[in-house]
Design an enzyme around this catalytic site. Structure first.
Site, short mmCIF file in Angstrom:
data_model
loop_
_atom_site.label_atom_id
_atom_site.label_comp_id
_atom_site.label_asym_id
_atom_site.label_seq_id
_atom_site.Cartn_x
_atom_site.Cartn_y
_atom_site.Cartn_z
N HIS A 1 85.12 -71.91 60.90
CA HIS A 1 85.04 -72.74 62.11
C HIS A 1 84.16 -72.10 63.17
O HIS A 1 83.57 -72.79 63.99
CB HIS A 1 86.44 -73.04 62.64
CG HIS A 1 87.13 -74.09 61.83
ND1 HIS A 1 88.04 -73.80 60.86
CD2 HIS A 1 86.94 -75.42 61.79
CE1 HIS A 1 88.42 -74.92 60.28
NE2 HIS A 1 87.77 -75.92 60.82
N ARG B 1 89.88 -86.71 65.84
CA ARG B 1 90.79 -86.16 64.85
C ARG B 1 92.00 -85.58 65.57
O ARG B 1 91.85 -84.85 66.55
CB ARG B 1 90.10 -85.06 64.05
CG ARG B 1 91.06 -84.38 63.10
CD ARG B 1 90.38 -83.47 62.16
NE ARG B 1 89.98 -82.23 62.80
CZ ARG B 1 89.23 -81.31 62.20
NH1 ARG B 1 88.80 -81.51 60.97
NH2 ARG B 1 88.91 -80.21 62.82
N GLU C 1 90.41 -84.22 52.27
CA GLU C 1 89.94 -82.84 52.20
C GLU C 1 90.83 -81.98 51.32
O GLU C 1 90.71 -80.76 51.31
CB GLU C 1 89.75 -82.24 53.60
CG GLU C 1 90.87 -82.45 54.57
CD GLU C 1 90.56 -81.94 55.97
OE1 GLU C 1 89.53 -81.31 56.20
OE2 GLU C 1 91.40 -82.18 56.85
N ARG D 1 87.25 -70.54 52.43
CA ARG D 1 85.99 -70.80 53.13
C ARG D 1 85.62 -69.68 54.09
O ARG D 1 84.49 -69.60 54.54
CB ARG D 1 86.08 -72.16 53.87
CG ARG D 1 87.15 -72.23 54.92
CD ARG D 1 87.41 -73.65 55.38
NE ARG D 1 86.57 -74.02 56.51
CZ ARG D 1 86.69 -75.15 57.20
NH1 ARG D 1 87.61 -76.04 56.86
NH2 ARG D 1 85.93 -75.41 58.21
N ASN E 1 84.21 -79.37 53.87
CA ASN E 1 84.44 -77.92 54.03
C ASN E 1 85.76 -77.53 53.36
O ASN E 1 85.84 -76.56 52.60
CB ASN E 1 84.49 -77.53 55.50
CG ASN E 1 83.32 -78.07 56.29
OD1 ASN E 1 82.28 -78.32 55.71
ND2 ASN E 1 83.48 -78.27 57.58
N ASP E 2 86.79 -78.32 53.67
CA ASP E 2 88.09 -78.00 53.07
C ASP E 2 88.19 -78.53 51.65
O ASP E 2 88.82 -77.90 50.79
CB ASP E 2 89.22 -78.56 53.93
CG ASP E 2 89.51 -77.64 55.10
OD1 ASP E 2 89.61 -76.42 54.87
OD2 ASP E 2 89.60 -78.12 56.24
N ARG F 1 86.73 -82.90 67.19
CA ARG F 1 87.76 -81.92 66.81
C ARG F 1 88.62 -81.65 68.04
O ARG F 1 88.32 -80.76 68.84
CB ARG F 1 87.12 -80.62 66.32
CG ARG F 1 86.44 -80.72 64.95
CD ARG F 1 85.82 -79.40 64.55
NE ARG F 1 85.53 -79.28 63.13
CZ ARG F 1 84.32 -79.48 62.58
NH1 ARG F 1 83.30 -79.82 63.33
NH2 ARG F 1 84.14 -79.34 61.28
N CYS G 1 82.19 -85.97 56.91
CA CYS G 1 82.06 -85.28 58.20
C CYS G 1 82.07 -83.75 58.03
O CYS G 1 82.07 -83.02 59.01
CB CYS G 1 83.15 -85.72 59.17
SG CYS G 1 84.80 -85.30 58.64
C1 PEP Z 1 86.12 -80.30 56.81
O1 PEP Z 1 87.07 -79.67 56.32
O2 PEP Z 1 85.09 -80.59 56.18
C2 PEP Z 1 86.17 -80.71 58.21
C3 PEP Z 1 85.26 -81.51 58.72
O3 PEP Z 1 87.16 -80.19 58.97
P1 PEP Z 1 87.15 -78.67 59.53
O4 PEP Z 1 85.84 -78.05 59.16
O5 PEP Z 1 87.33 -78.75 61.00
O6 PEP Z 1 88.31 -78.08 58.83
MG MG Z 2 88.94 -79.60 57.42
#
Ligand code: PEP
Ligand code: MG
Length: 532
Positions: A173, A315, A414, A448, A437-438, A279, A485
């Protein structure tokens, strides 16, 4: 390019509660009050930019509390008479005052108990050297072992030209925030020697390069890449105002990911067609207590007004894992926080937080085009539980006679479970948004945050591609929009894949919006067979 400033976490304070050295502890206490007071000034200034004057006012109140006579005389008494350390005395003096506030007549005064606990907690943390204060006097590039997302969100954009961290990962993050804020960053560079402090440093966030005391050759490379960046900017500027369709007529909406109101301005500046991911947790992270319903409402209202009719997807709180908010998550440590009480799991454990957030969002829906999005859904039962809380929020607004509007509620895909069950989830929600990402982290069981397992993510594995295709098919069958996203959306090498899979919207950090629009508009025909 700029001067390197190395920030180290100081851990000077012993954790002992009692100490015999009264004069030394008194000096430590007074010095800490001065430093934290400067920090509150800075927080006030930052919050003014991010969440507006009304909400920023809390830091003025905190500063007043910190400098209050009753607080300091109680802390000093504890140091002198009970021989407590400065840190312990601060904590205890806060508890004494909070108890006093709790016994007061008006609700407003009773609510101040939480504020004094936050103030004394911050002072105690400072004295124990448990967090680093990022205080900069002139623009520079900062270097640190690592930066937490909370520290990153508080960085002063005017002073931080870029940052370099010893640890971290491009999917953390902290790195995502840097991209959202348009701050060049290079993470996971290994040990940074203190002797580089004050040196001139060149960093290239895109290439992941750091050059200390650059020679003439590196400088000329830097100038020419700067020149390339300028000509790219001129080319991308020509994308502004264009309807984003592929050359074979597929309409894709390109939106921006944001963390606060300053980012919303950036989204508009980069010609985003809406906010695809707000976020909301960063609003919680830049404060020392949870923002109230009214405070949240003001932020959401300001965001939808700024976006002038374009959709703003907020979110709901996604804390846990690397995003810890001590006043919510407490001190308890989980063995595997990314697999623990995070995001919707925390919201369902603390439903009053989600209810407050839903009330604020439904109120903002009366003003503009806002939607709510729930993070980290694994099972349909979680969606049902969230929908119950949303219904309660509407019913309570109705009962209170407070105006509210219609609002779409969607979910993030995710987790592999959500992708596999996407056919069951699609009829329950208004839209999907794939958090790659998740989704990548959980599909590959590859943290990650851990650069040692980053190799598993590149090239994008077929397992993740299948999850994306499967989710898009479920969305298409149900006729609901589907966004990406996560950071994959900004990878223009994958734009064709995402469109062919059936994605209808892509949301990226503001500086990437025009690049993605260009990639979409360049796409011709189907590049791979669409598998269902
Ligand atoms: C993701 O997981 O791709 C996402 C957009 O949420 P974050 O990166 O804030 O966990
Ligand atoms: Mg996420």
């Amino acid at each position: 390019m700029g001067e390197l400033k190395i920030l180290r976490q100081s851990k000077t304070e012993t954790k002992s509660e009692n100490t015999g050295d009264v004069p030394a502890e008194l000096i430590k206490f007074r010095d800490a009050v001065d430093s934290v007071s400067v920090e509150f000034d800075k927080l006030y200034k930052n919050a003014l930019l991010r969440v507006g004057e009304r909400e920023a006012g809390i830091f003025e109140i905190h500063k007043m509390m910190l400098e209050d006579e009753d607080f300091s005389s109680e802390a000093e008494r504890l140091i002198k008479e009970e021989k407590f350390s400065a840190a312990e005395a601060s904590k205890r003096a806060g508890e004494v005052l909070a108890q006093m506030f709790r016994g007061m007549e008006t609700e407003y005064m009773r609510a101040r108990a939480d504020d004094i606990i936050a103030v004394s907690g911050r002072l105690c943390e400072f004295l124990r050297g448990e967090s680093r204060s990022v205080e900069l006097t002139s623009p520079c590039i900062i270097a640190a072992d690592d930066l937490t997302p909370a520290e990153t969100v508080m960085l002063d954009r005017d002073k931080v030209l870029g940052f370099v961290t010893e640890r971290g990962s491009d999917m953390s993050h902290t790195a995502i925030l840097a991209r959202m804020m348009g701050i060049p960053a290079v993470v996971s560079v290994g040990h940074i020697s203190d002797e580089y402090d004050g040196c001139t440093v060149l960093i290239d966030g895109e290439a992941g390069e750091v050059c200390i005391d650059p020679d003439e050759e590196s400088l000329s490379r830097y100038r020419s890449s700067h020149f390339d960046a300028e000509s790219e900017k001129a080319r991308l500027d020509r994308m502004r105002g264009k309807t984003c369709v592929t050359s074979d007529g597929v309409r894709i909406i390109v939106c921006a990911n944001v963390g606060d109101l300053a980012d919303v301005d950036e989204a508009a500046r980069h010609d985003a067609e809406g906010i695809g991911l707000f976020r909301s947790e960063f609003m919680f992270m830049s404060q020392t207590r949870a923002p109230s319903e009214d405070e949240q409402y003001e932020v959401y209202r300001a965001a939808v007004l700024k976006m002038n009719g374009q959709e703003c997807v907020v979110r709901t709180l996604d804390v846990g894992a690397d995003k810890r908010i001590p006043y919510i998550t407490g001190d308890a440590k989980e063995a595997n926080p990314a697999l623990g009480i995070r995001a919707v799991r925390l919201s369902l454990r603390m439903p009053e937080l989600l209810l407050t957030q839903f009330r604020a969002l439904y109120r903002a829906a009366a003003v503009g085009n806002i939607s709510a999005m729930i993070p980290m859904i694994s099972l349909p039962s979680e969606v049902e539980a969230v929908r119950d809380i949303a219904a309660k929020a509407r019913a309570s607004l109705e009962a209170d006679g407070i105006p509210y509007g219609k609002m779409k509620v969607g979910i993030m895909i995710e987790t592999p479970s959500a992708a596999i069950l996407s056919d069951l989830l699609a009829p329950m929600v208004d839209f999907f948004s794939i958090g790659t990402n998740d989704l990548i982290q959980y599909t590959l069981a590859a943290d990650r945050e851990n650069p040692d397992v980053a190799y598993l993510r590149h090239p994008l594995p077929e397992s993740v591609r299948r999850c994306i295709r499967m989710t898009c098919s479920a969305a298409r069958r149900e006729g609901i929009p589907i966004c990406v996203c996560g950071e994959l959306g900004a990878d223009t090498d994958e734009t064709n894949f995402l469109i062919d899979a059936g994605v209808t919207k892509i949301s990226v950090s503001p500086p990437y919006v025009l690049r993605v629009r260009e990639a979409v508009m360049r796409k011709t025909g189907m590049t791979i067979n669409r598998r269902i």
